[in-house]
Design a protein around this motif. Structure first.
Motif, PDB file in Angstrom:
ATOM      1  N   ILE A  92       0.852  -1.191   0.000  1.00  0.00           N
ATOM      2  CA  ILE A  92       0.000   0.000   0.000  1.00  0.00           C
ATOM      3  C   ILE A  92       0.888   1.242   0.000  1.00  0.00           C
ATOM      4  CG2 ILE A  92      -1.725   1.310   1.313  1.00  0.00           C
ATOM      5  CD1 ILE A  92      -2.692  -1.375   2.447  1.00  0.00           C
ATOM      6  N   PRO A  93       0.636   2.213  -0.878  1.00  0.00           N
ATOM      7  CA  PRO A  93       1.442   3.439  -0.890  1.00  0.00           C
ATOM      8  C   PRO A  93       1.397   4.149   0.459  1.00  0.00           C
ATOM      9  CG  PRO A  93       0.048   3.314  -2.843  1.00  0.00           C
ATOM     10  CD  PRO A  93      -0.404   2.213  -1.923  1.00  0.00           C
ATOM     11  N   CYS A  94       2.556   4.638   0.901  1.00  0.00           N
ATOM     12  CA  CYS A  94       2.652   5.324   2.194  1.00  0.00           C
ATOM     13  C   CYS A  94       3.369   6.649   1.996  1.00  0.00           C
ATOM     14  CB  CYS A  94       3.396   4.461   3.205  1.00  0.00           C
ATOM     15  SG  CYS A  94       3.565   5.205   4.841  1.00  0.00           S
ATOM     16  N   GLN A  95       2.722   7.728   2.407  1.00  0.00           N
ATOM     17  CA  GLN A  95       3.292   9.068   2.285  1.00  0.00           C
ATOM     18  C   GLN A  95       3.642   9.608   3.665  1.00  0.00           C
ATOM     19  OE1 GLN A  95       0.586  11.967   0.664  1.00  0.00           O
ATOM     20  NE2 GLN A  95       1.907  13.706   1.172  1.00  0.00           N
ATOM     21  N   ARG A  96       4.875  10.056   3.831  1.00  0.00           N
ATOM     22  CA  ARG A  96       5.291  10.710   5.071  1.00  0.00           C
ATOM     23  C   ARG A  96       5.162  12.215   4.880  1.00  0.00           C
ATOM     24  NH1 ARG A  96       5.434  11.522  10.366  1.00  0.00           N
ATOM     25  NH2 ARG A  96       7.056  13.023  10.897  1.00  0.00           N
ATOM     26  N   MET A  97       4.301  12.848   5.682  1.00  0.00           N
ATOM     27  CA  MET A  97       4.088  14.282   5.552  1.00  0.00           C
ATOM     28  C   MET A  97       5.190  15.062   6.261  1.00  0.00           C
ATOM     29  SD  MET A  97       0.015  15.019   5.766  1.00  0.00           S
ATOM     30  CE  MET A  97       0.342  16.611   4.991  1.00  0.00           C
ATOM     31  N   LYS A  98       5.566  16.173   5.685  1.00  0.00           N
ATOM     32  CA  LYS A  98       6.541  17.058   6.313  1.00  0.00           C
ATOM     33  C   LYS A  98       5.857  17.833   7.431  1.00  0.00           C
ATOM     34  CE  LYS A  98       9.577  21.019   5.446  1.00  0.00           C
ATOM     35  NZ  LYS A  98      10.634  20.478   6.325  1.00  0.00           N
ATOM     36  N   ILE A  99       6.466  17.816   8.601  1.00  0.00           N
ATOM     37  CA  ILE A  99       5.937  18.539   9.749  1.00  0.00           C
ATOM     38  C   ILE A  99       6.672  19.871   9.870  1.00  0.00           C
ATOM     39  CG2 ILE A  99       5.499  18.469  12.224  1.00  0.00           C
ATOM     40  CD1 ILE A  99       3.995  16.330  10.602  1.00  0.00           C
ATOM     41  N   ASN A 101       8.195  23.272  11.366  1.00  0.00           N
ATOM     42  CA  ASN A 101       8.793  23.708  12.630  1.00  0.00           C
ATOM     43  C   ASN A 101       8.964  22.533  13.589  1.00  0.00           C
ATOM     44  OD1 ASN A 101       9.860  25.367  14.591  1.00  0.00           O
ATOM     45  ND2 ASN A 101       7.888  26.193  15.262  1.00  0.00           N
ATOM     46  N   GLU A 102       9.759  21.563  13.179  1.00  0.00           N
ATOM     47  CA  GLU A 102       9.893  20.329  13.951  1.00  0.00           C
ATOM     48  C   GLU A 102      10.408  20.563  15.366  1.00  0.00           C
ATOM     49  OE1 GLU A 102      11.924  17.183  12.073  1.00  0.00           O
ATOM     50  OE2 GLU A 102      10.489  16.996  10.423  1.00  0.00           O
ATOM     51  N   GLN A 103      11.239  21.592  15.571  1.00  0.00           N
ATOM     52  CA  GLN A 103      11.796  21.834  16.898  1.00  0.00           C
ATOM     53  C   GLN A 103      10.720  22.166  17.928  1.00  0.00           C
ATOM     54  OE1 GLN A 103      15.020  21.317  17.760  1.00  0.00           O
ATOM     55  NE2 GLN A 103      15.207  20.532  15.676  1.00  0.00           N
ATOM     56  N   GLU A 104       9.642  22.807  17.478  1.00  0.00           N
ATOM     57  CA  GLU A 104       8.565  23.193  18.389  1.00  0.00           C
ATOM     58  C   GLU A 104       7.286  22.408  18.127  1.00  0.00           C
ATOM     59  OE1 GLU A 104       8.564  25.576  20.966  1.00  0.00           O
ATOM     60  OE2 GLU A 104      10.731  25.393  20.710  1.00  0.00           O
ATOM     61  N   ALA A 105       7.380  21.340  17.339  1.00  0.00           N
ATOM     62  CA  ALA A 105       6.181  20.584  16.960  1.00  0.00           C
ATOM     63  C   ALA A 105       5.469  19.988  18.165  1.00  0.00           C
ATOM     64  CB  ALA A 105       6.553  19.477  15.969  1.00  0.00           C
ATOM     65  N   TRP A 106       6.205  19.746  19.243  1.00  0.00           N
ATOM     66  CA  TRP A 106       5.584  19.134  20.421  1.00  0.00           C
ATOM     67  C   TRP A 106       4.477  20.009  21.003  1.00  0.00           C
ATOM     68  CZ3 TRP A 106       5.947  21.933  24.912  1.00  0.00           C
ATOM     69  CH2 TRP A 106       6.992  22.858  25.020  1.00  0.00           C
ATOM     70  N   ARG A 107       4.551  21.319  20.792  1.00  0.00           N
ATOM     71  CA  ARG A 107       3.524  22.215  21.339  1.00  0.00           C
ATOM     72  C   ARG A 107       2.160  21.992  20.685  1.00  0.00           C
ATOM     73  NH1 ARG A 107       4.812  26.230  24.713  1.00  0.00           N
ATOM     74  NH2 ARG A 107       7.013  26.499  25.215  1.00  0.00           N
TER      75      ARG A 107
END
Length: 231
Positions: A92-99, A101-107
């Motif tokens: 099955i095709p799987c796409q990883r999305m770009k997140i 501001n990864e450094q502050e993504a936890w917020r």
């Protein structure tokens, strides 16, 4: 109707769900908590719960999506590997999305509450989860009055005042982590693993070692993080 399976509780996962639904796709979003489900666009189909390798493979096979979208936060590396391998195994095709501001993504991932009283009220609805209160020992009474002591843990500074308060409100000695900062990622990781923590409660203020040093190792372990807004 084509089915799209989306993993993650991020801004990107919610946007992807809205976009795919506007295109007429059937969308299922997989998250790990009720709080994450409540953040989804109204009417979105949702699965709540964690997957091990076998469960992930079985669930993707069962739902049989046209495409899998991995929009998990950047700290969920084990989950990302599990998603990719399962999709590849099933062809099955799987796409990883770009997140962004990864450094502050936890917020964007943590659960925000306004004060300790609100946090304690929300936590009181849990039953078997191990809860760690990181710092802010003066608010221990808010939590201890509503939460099960056998599932309540606290990380406090080793002062007489803090230790006396923990004893007074009934936190078991074996559930107290008394240590001075700075609290490194390695230290926090060891505490989470040793105590089997399911929920981390921490205030949105500067702490020894930094918020990210505590929050990111928790998210890497799929620990639910409740952030109490700073005063």
């Amino acid at each position: 109707m084509e089915r799209i399976l989306i993993f993650g509780n991020t801004h990107e996962s919610r946007e992807a769900a809205q976009t795919m639904r506007r295109r007429g796709k059937q969308v299922i979003v997989c998250v790990t908590t009720e709080y994450a489900r409540a953040q989804l666009p109204p009417g979105t189909m949702c699965h709540i719960g964690r997957f091990d390798d076998g469960q992930m493979l079985s669930y993707i096979r069962q739902t049989n999506p046209r495409k899998v979208i991995d929009a998990t936060h950047p700290y969920a590396t084990a989950t990302q590997t599990r998603i990719r391998r399962s999709a590849e195994q099933l062809g099955i095709p799987c796409q990883r999305m770009k997140i962004e501001n990864e450094q502050e993504a936890w917020r964007d991932v943590v659960q925000w509450v306004e004060n300790p009283a609100e946090a304690a009220a929300v936590l009181s609805r849990l039953s078997e989860e191990n809860i760690l209160l990181a710092g802010d020992y003066r608010n221990l009474p808010h939590y201890a009055s509503l939460l099960r002591k056998d599932h309540l843990f606290c990380r406090i500074v080793p002062t007489v005042e803090a230790l006396d308060l923990a004893e007074k409100v009934g936190v078991p000695e074996t559930h107290i982590v008394a240590a001075h900062g700075p609290y490194t990622r390695a230290f926090n990781s060891a505490v989470f693993d040793m105590l089997g923590i399911d929920v981390l409660v921490i205030r949105d203020v500067a702490v020894d070692g930094g918020l990210a040093e505590c929050v990111i190792p928790a998210l890497e372990r799929q620990i639910h993080v409740m952030m109490v807004r700073g005063e």
